[in-house]
Write a protein that holds these residues in place. Structure first.
Motif, PDB file in Angstrom:
ATOM      1  N   UNK A  91      17.893  84.088 147.568  1.00 36.46           N
ATOM      2  CA  UNK A  91      18.878  83.068 147.930  1.00 36.46           C
ATOM      3  C   UNK A  91      18.286  81.668 147.794  1.00 36.46           C
ATOM      4  N   UNK A  92      19.185  80.692 147.722  1.00 39.21           N
ATOM      5  CA  UNK A  92      18.794  79.294 147.541  1.00 39.21           C
ATOM      6  C   UNK A  92      19.517  78.407 148.542  1.00 39.21           C
ATOM      7  N   UNK A  93      18.771  77.451 149.103  1.00 37.48           N
ATOM      8  CA  UNK A  93      19.407  76.366 149.855  1.00 37.48           C
ATOM      9  C   UNK A  93      18.929  75.039 149.284  1.00 37.48           C
ATOM     10  N   UNK A 133      24.702  70.280 152.194  1.00 37.03           N
ATOM     11  CA  UNK A 133      24.067  71.563 151.893  1.00 37.03           C
ATOM     12  C   UNK A 133      24.775  72.220 150.713  1.00 37.03           C
ATOM     13  N   UNK A 134      23.968  72.787 149.815  1.00 39.19           N
ATOM     14  CA  UNK A 134      24.490  73.676 148.781  1.00 39.19           C
ATOM     15  C   UNK A 134      23.707  74.978 148.911  1.00 39.19           C
ATOM     16  N   UNK A 135      24.413  76.052 149.209  1.00 37.55           N
ATOM     17  CA  UNK A 135      23.755  77.335 149.413  1.00 37.55           C
ATOM     18  C   UNK A 135      24.350  78.367 148.462  1.00 37.55           C
ATOM     19  N   UNK A 136      23.462  79.074 147.783  1.00 30.96           N
ATOM     20  CA  UNK A 136      23.906  80.080 146.813  1.00 30.96           C
ATOM     21  C   UNK A 136      23.182  81.378 147.101  1.00 30.96           C
ATOM     22  N   UNK A 141      23.496  83.400 141.765  1.00 31.60           N
ATOM     23  CA  UNK A 141      22.655  82.542 140.928  1.00 31.60           C
ATOM     24  C   UNK A 141      22.771  83.001 139.478  1.00 31.60           C
ATOM     25  N   UNK A 142      23.027  82.046 138.596  1.00 31.86           N
ATOM     26  CA  UNK A 142      23.227  82.370 137.182  1.00 31.86           C
ATOM     27  C   UNK A 142      21.959  82.984 136.587  1.00 31.86           C
ATOM     28  N   UNK A 161      23.084  79.799 129.893  1.00 30.30           N
ATOM     29  CA  UNK A 161      23.789  79.824 131.184  1.00 30.30           C
ATOM     30  C   UNK A 161      23.421  78.580 131.988  1.00 30.30           C
ATOM     31  N   UNK A 162      24.388  78.128 132.824  1.00 31.55           N
ATOM     32  CA  UNK A 162      24.210  76.901 133.595  1.00 31.55           C
ATOM     33  C   UNK A 162      24.312  77.179 135.085  1.00 31.55           C
ATOM     34  N   UNK A 163      23.610  76.365 135.850  1.00 27.66           N
ATOM     35  CA  UNK A 163      23.693  76.426 137.306  1.00 27.66           C
ATOM     36  C   UNK A 163      24.927  75.664 137.787  1.00 27.66           C
ATOM     37  N   UNK A 164      25.406  76.041 138.960  1.00 29.20           N
ATOM     38  CA  UNK A 164      26.541  75.326 139.578  1.00 29.20           C
ATOM     39  C   UNK A 164      26.060  74.253 140.559  1.00 29.20           C
ATOM     40  N   UNK A 165      24.747  74.163 140.767  1.00 28.31           N
ATOM     41  CA  UNK A 165      24.194  73.189 141.710  1.00 28.31           C
ATOM     42  C   UNK A 165      24.379  71.769 141.182  1.00 28.31           C
ATOM     43  N   UNK A 166      24.830  70.877 142.083  1.00 38.84           N
ATOM     44  CA  UNK A 166      24.912  69.450 141.753  1.00 38.84           C
ATOM     45  C   UNK A 166      23.661  68.760 142.276  1.00 38.84           C
ATOM     46  N   UNK A 167      22.956  68.060 141.414  1.00 43.32           N
ATOM     47  CA  UNK A 167      21.725  67.390 141.817  1.00 43.32           C
ATOM     48  C   UNK A 167      21.909  65.872 141.768  1.00 43.32           C
ATOM     49  N   UNK A 168      21.409  65.187 142.803  1.00 40.19           N
ATOM     50  CA  UNK A 168      21.484  63.720 142.827  1.00 40.19           C
ATOM     51  C   UNK A 168      20.603  63.118 141.736  1.00 40.19           C
TER      52      UNK A 168
END
Length: 298
Positions: A91-93, A133-136, A141-142, A161-168
């Motif tokens: 998992x990812x946070x 928070x973005x938790x996957x 996870x792709x 494949x691409x991640x759905x995470x938005x990064x600042x």
């Protein structure tokens, strides 16, 4: 398979040795140590190992993002705004602390919990944004598999494949597993600072698999700033697992006091005042104690 025309070479290698951190936890710190205080925009990379009752009890953050990626076991996190959850293996946070968070991270399973925590600096215009928070979960996870190579795309893109995470801050974070005899070519934007951290096995990285020596686990490899990607080989008899992380450098001054990261000393002084007086983002810290802290009785 993507073609890398100018592979990046290895600029420096650091072995991450175990050290104590938090309340009885053990971390292997590769970025954020004496020899490598900052690798723009990366502030800290820890490979952590923790067993109850040890952990990372109530502590603050301001001015950056923390990315926690679990490798084994589980960790429960809770913050002063009522956000609580458990992240398990895979998992990812992705937490944007922004203007301020006070939280705890404590073991949530028997035995030893292991994972990676990466701190990514925020630009001056994003340092005081609202926390997010973005938790996957692991199964969301792709992933992609090709020719003996598996990649988990935490941020950015790999093998189509691409991640759905938005990064600042524009960021790539890829978890590669290479079977014996396989190799990978992964593009890296030319403007990015990038590094590799080896989790398991040993691999050859750089421009020529015939002349480079294999490098083993717990080593951080800073990649040179020249080139359009990474080339890696697994010439051993066991699997090779490593993360490839890169991001656009901010190029801004940095002032840091532990978990507070700003641009000037004046901003650090203001942050300390805000934290001590429960103002400007830390209001809810006045009466908050994590459940873990209450249970531990301190």
């Amino acid at each position: 398979m993507s073609v890398v025309r100018e592979p990046r070479s290895i600029a420096r290698i650091f072995l991450a040795r175990p050290q104590q951190e938090g309340l009885g936890a053990v971390v292997r710190r590769s970025i954020g140590r004496f020899e490598l205080r900052y690798f723009d925009p990366f502030l800290v990379l820890d490979e952590f190992s923790v067993s109850a009752p040890a952990g990372f009890p109530d502590h603050p953050h301001r001015g950056f993002e923390t990315v926690t990626y679990m490798l084994q076991g589980a960790v429960t996190h809770e913050d002063f705004d009522g956000h609580k959850g458990t992240i398990e293996a895979g998992d990812l946070q992705w937490m944007t602390a922004g203007r301020g968070v006070v939280h705890s991270e404590m073991p949530a399973a028997e035995g030893t919990q292991k994972g990676l925590q990466l701190w990514i600096n925020l630009s001056s215009q994003n340092k005081m944004v609202q926390p997010r928070y973005q938790e996957i979960s692991s199964n969301n996870i792709a992933e992609a598999t090709r020719d003996g190579v598996k990649v988990r795309v935490i941020a950015g893109e790999a093998l189509g494949v691409k991640s759905t995470i938005h990064t600042k801050t524009p960021t790539m974070y890829l978890d590669f597993t290479l079977k014996p005899g396989s190799q990978i070519q992964q593009p890296i934007p030319k403007s990015y600072n990038a590094f590799i951290y080896i989790l398991e096995g040993e691999g050859i990285f750089g421009q020529d698999s015939r002349t480079n020596s294999p490098i083993s686990s717990h080593n951080l490899l800073l990649l040179s700033g020249f080139g359009d990607g990474l080339v890696a080989w697994n010439k051993g008899s066991k699997i090779l697992r490593f993360i490839l992380v890169g991001a656009e450098p901010l190029g801004e001054p940095i002032a840091q006091l532990g978990p507070f990261v700003m641009n000037t000393q004046e901003e650090i002084d203001q942050t300390i005042e805000d934290f001590e007086n429960y103002t400007n983002g830390f209001e809810k810290a006045r009466h908050w104690r994590s459940e873990a802290r209450v249970e531990l009785g301190y």
